[in-house]
Every structure is written in C-alpha cells, then in structure tokens.
Design an enzyme around this catalytic site. Sequence first.
Site, PDB file in Angstrom:
ATOM      1  N   GLU A 154       1.767  -0.469  -5.570  1.00 25.27           N
ATOM      2  CA  GLU A 154       0.740   0.166  -5.596  1.00 25.27           C
ATOM      3  C   GLU A 154       1.274   2.221  -5.610  1.00 25.27           C
ATOM      4  O   GLU A 154       1.411   2.330  -4.337  1.00 25.27           O
ATOM      5  CB  GLU A 154      -0.610  -0.040  -4.516  1.00 25.27           C
ATOM      6  CG  GLU A 154      -1.445   1.609  -4.377  1.00 25.27           C
ATOM      7  CD  GLU A 154      -1.778   1.924  -3.228  1.00 25.27           C
ATOM      8  OE1 GLU A 154      -3.646   2.594  -3.438  1.00 25.27           O
ATOM      9  OE2 GLU A 154      -1.648   2.244  -2.464  1.00 25.27           O
ATOM     10  N   ASP A 196       0.839  -0.978   0.050  1.00 22.42           N
ATOM     11  CA  ASP A 196      -0.060   0.006   0.033  1.00 22.42           C
ATOM     12  C   ASP A 196       0.892   1.269   0.257  1.00 22.42           C
ATOM     13  O   ASP A 196       1.860   1.293   0.777  1.00 22.42           O
ATOM     14  CB  ASP A 196      -0.886  -0.282   1.208  1.00 22.42           C
ATOM     15  CG  ASP A 196      -1.532   1.557   1.143  1.00 22.42           C
ATOM     16  OD1 ASP A 196      -2.805   1.035   0.720  1.00 22.42           O
ATOM     17  OD2 ASP A 196      -2.292   2.141   2.221  1.00 22.42           O
TER      18      ASP A 196
END
Length: 559
Positions: free
Chosen positions: A277, A218
């Site tokens: 990401e 993330d």
Amino acid sequence: MTHELTAVQLASASSNADARGGWWRDAVIYQVYVRSFADSGGDGVGDLRGVRERLPHLARLGVDAVWLTPFYVSPQADGGYDVADYRGVDPLFGDLADADDLVRGAHALGLRVIVDVVPNHTSAEHPWFRAALAGDRAARARYLFRPGRGADGAEPPNDWESVFGGPAWTRVADGEWYLHLFAPEQPDLDWAHPEVPAEFSSVLRFWLDLGVDGFRVDVAHGMVKAPGLPDIGRGAQATLIGTEPLPFFDQDGVHEIHRSWRRLLDSYGGDRIGVAEAWAPTSERLALYVRPDELHQAFNFRFLNCPWDTTAMRTVIDESLAATASVGAPTTWVLSNHDVVRHVTRYGGGERGLARARAAALLMLALPGSAYVYQGEELGLPEVLDLPDAARRDPAFHRGAGQDGLRDGCRVPIPWSGTEPPYGFGPAGSWLPQPAGWGGLSVAAQTGDPHSTLELYRAALELRRALPGLGAPGGGRSGAAGDSGDSGDWEGPATGMRWLSAPEGVLLFTRPDFACTLNSRPVPVELPAPGRPVLSSSPVCTDSRTVVLPPDSCTWWAM
C-alpha cells in the site's frame, strides 16, 4: 444482451497466470474488512469465525484470494491499524485457533489468504512504547522521539501534520515529543534502529509458519523519513500525499526494507507474496516498489481516483501499464477499499452511479494484471452518507483537518439476507448502523437474479478464468504509451492489449481473441460490432454488424 445469456459451462476454472509462474500476476483478491463482514458471536462486530463461515460465498464468487484487514490485539483507536501485539488475535475477533481454522478452511476451498502487516507504527499500548513512556531510553530509541523547538521546547520538532489532522507530534511528560503520522495512539517506529527490522522479520515468519500466503504492507512508503526531519513549509499536507514529494513518505530507504522482506518471502514455498500500500507522486516512483527483488504488487490508487472520463481513464491505464512493465511487474486495479467513498457513490450515486460502477467493474476485470474487490462492491453497495455523528468511529472525524473523516460510510457491515437490519450479518445488531432498504442488495436477494450486480460479478470472474486473453499480460510488442496519438491504434508494452479508434467518450481495446468497449456517455453510441457479445453491464443491441452501446456501460466481446 445482458450477463444472464453467458450462463454456460466454461471449460477452465484455472488462473491464466498459473502456467506463467505466479498466481498473483492475474489474481482477483477480495478485501475483507473483518469487523464488517460477518459476526459469529452476537456482539455486533465481525470476527474471524464469521469470515470462515462465509468463505463459500467468496469461492462461489470466483476470487483467488482473500485479504484480511488487521485482527491483531489492538485498542482499536484506528480500526486495528494500531497494533499492540503482532502475534496475537484480539479477543474482539477470536483467537489464534480461529485464525488457523480460517487459513485452513480457505485453502480447502482453493483460496489463498493475505493478512495485513502494519510496520510504520505500533499502538501506544505496545509494550515497547509503554516502556518508552516509562523512561526506558532503549525502548524510546525504537521510536522517533525528539526535543521540541523554542526556548522551552514547547513547539513541535518540525511542521509535519498528521494524516488524520493536527500536528504529527505529541509531547510527553518529560518534555520530549514523539512522531505519529497518523493518530497519537499510533507512534511511528524508527526503522534505523536494528531491533525494529529484526522484530518484523520475526513477525512475518510467525504468520508464514501458520500458513498465510502473503502480506499487504500498510503504509509501505512510510517507514523511512528524510534525514534531519526537515520542515515542509506549507499546510494541508494530507492533500499532497501521492502528488508531491514529501520528507515523511516515499523515501528511497524503504526499498531496502522491502528487498529484505522479498528474500524472506522467497525462502518459503508456495509463492508467498508482498503487496505494497504505497502512495507515490508518479507511476514511475510507484513501480520501484515492485522491482523484481522487491514486493510483488503495489496498489494502483491512480485508477481508483480516476474520474468517469475516458481520456483520463486511458491516460491512467497507459501510464500504469507502462510503469509496471518497465520493471516486469503486473499492474493492479482497484475501485474501492476501506478508506475511500464507495465507487457507486463516487460515480454519482443512484441508478447512474450503479450503472457506472457495474461498467467500471467490467473494465477493471478486462485489464491486464491483478484486480482487487472490496467487500460489498459485488453487491453494488453505495456509501452510507447519513450516519449520525454519535455512531462514527473514524479517528479522523474527531480530529478535524486531514482526511475527511468519513471513512465509516464504506465500512458499514454488509447485508447477507433478510429484509431488516442486521440483514444476516450476525445474531444481534451491527457496530455501525445499516440503512433501511438494504434487503434488496443482500447476497440472498441477488443470488439467481440474472440482472443483479452479484451475478454480473460471478459471470465476469468465471469468464475471466476461461478466456485465454484475459488475466495476466500475454505477448505484445514493447512501446511507449500514446505512441500513435490519443485516438489511434496502440498496443501496450508486453500486455497483448491494443487500443482501437472509437467515438468520443468510448474506450475500445482488444486482447487476444477478446475486445472490451466502455461507453462513458449518458446517451447510446453506435459503432461496428467488434465481435460476439459475451457479457455486458447493461442490455446491448447488436445485429452482428453494428452495436448500440447503452449509456454508462461496458461490454465484453469474443473475437
């Protein structure tokens, strides 16, 4: 013809990348937003046991791996992306035994498991941050605390804004400010402090030892900030992410972190992977995250954000393939996820939006590289646009500026069976209300219907495994995107993919023994048949010499 005519026994169900060393190079990875997938406990919230019980659906769908959104101990200020304990399962989702059962169950079905790791920030309830607020200077050094500006320090240390809206700084009782690029409940870590990378190496090992096959990282672009934390000098900063250089994202220092993690992943057997990401202002900057000594994949948000326009699509495809080929990495393709409006709705909604979404799915699955499928897109689910304000949980919705705050609409629990809510999601209700009329979109309703979106996905994934020209890039000469002009023939760099001339509004490309056509226009288009049709998102008429492509459709051809 439509996809029901391709219901044949295919010779091979093995990934085309297996022989090329790297399952992830052409993997189809299914994203599970855990709290909205399946509820086994009757509290209206999806959980790990619910995922475990529904794994046969994913195996039948034909995906290679499942990616799980955070299920760690969390106050749930941002749907679990505010982690208080990286080694524990939140009781909302089960316990460690459930996580272990899920991994083992997935492996038994031939599915790999990827879990989220959230390294940019912790929860404000993490023991480190609680100690920092209590005055522990050593604990505070693990975060980005700074004195304020102005005579009394009453102004934030700089002009950075939270992605969720408002300032990216919050002042504590003793007058200092801490940085949070997301919600105040998500304080940013200082990755220059040696205890931070050491802790995350330990966390990764914990889950690798449990058997997971990789991590989706993330905010992989966010752990390092520019020296001195300089001002940006303008507002609406969330709109600049991924389009312009920013001092809090995509700093060169993040790459050493990813190199260290690649070394850790490579020390384990079984091709464990890391997926970034990452938002970067150019395809070339994004490609840096997947150099041979860094992560294995990075999400391609440019493809997700591409409008329904063949010129824009071809540009994004060409530039994406060229950028990743320059570092020897596969390109990834994704149409929806838990942070964006579902693509059925983005493409116009209703029958037209669904037709375009089905066509876009076939285009995505025909391209070289790896593809991601967000839960429910195989059902053709639209965005839920009419959630009442009182039901919304997205922190951005309650903070005003920043993201639009409407991410709840793509997170509504998916329908499994039945004609009324909760449509088999669980024995009780659902944490977000489901629309009336979703019964016809359920897994049970679509299974066996040759015209359904679910059966289209199943057929496409079966063919993708069987046709040798699909999946991972094969041969092909090296070249620069657009060498022969916008409408001429061109073969991509080391992909075995070749663009052929086509009418305006139509894409036509070939791969070994395979062709793909996409008609983006609202009217039928006639052209010479490139082969024998094997799969189409809408009924296609051909006499073997010419073909009439339906509006907003995509067709696969055997050559």
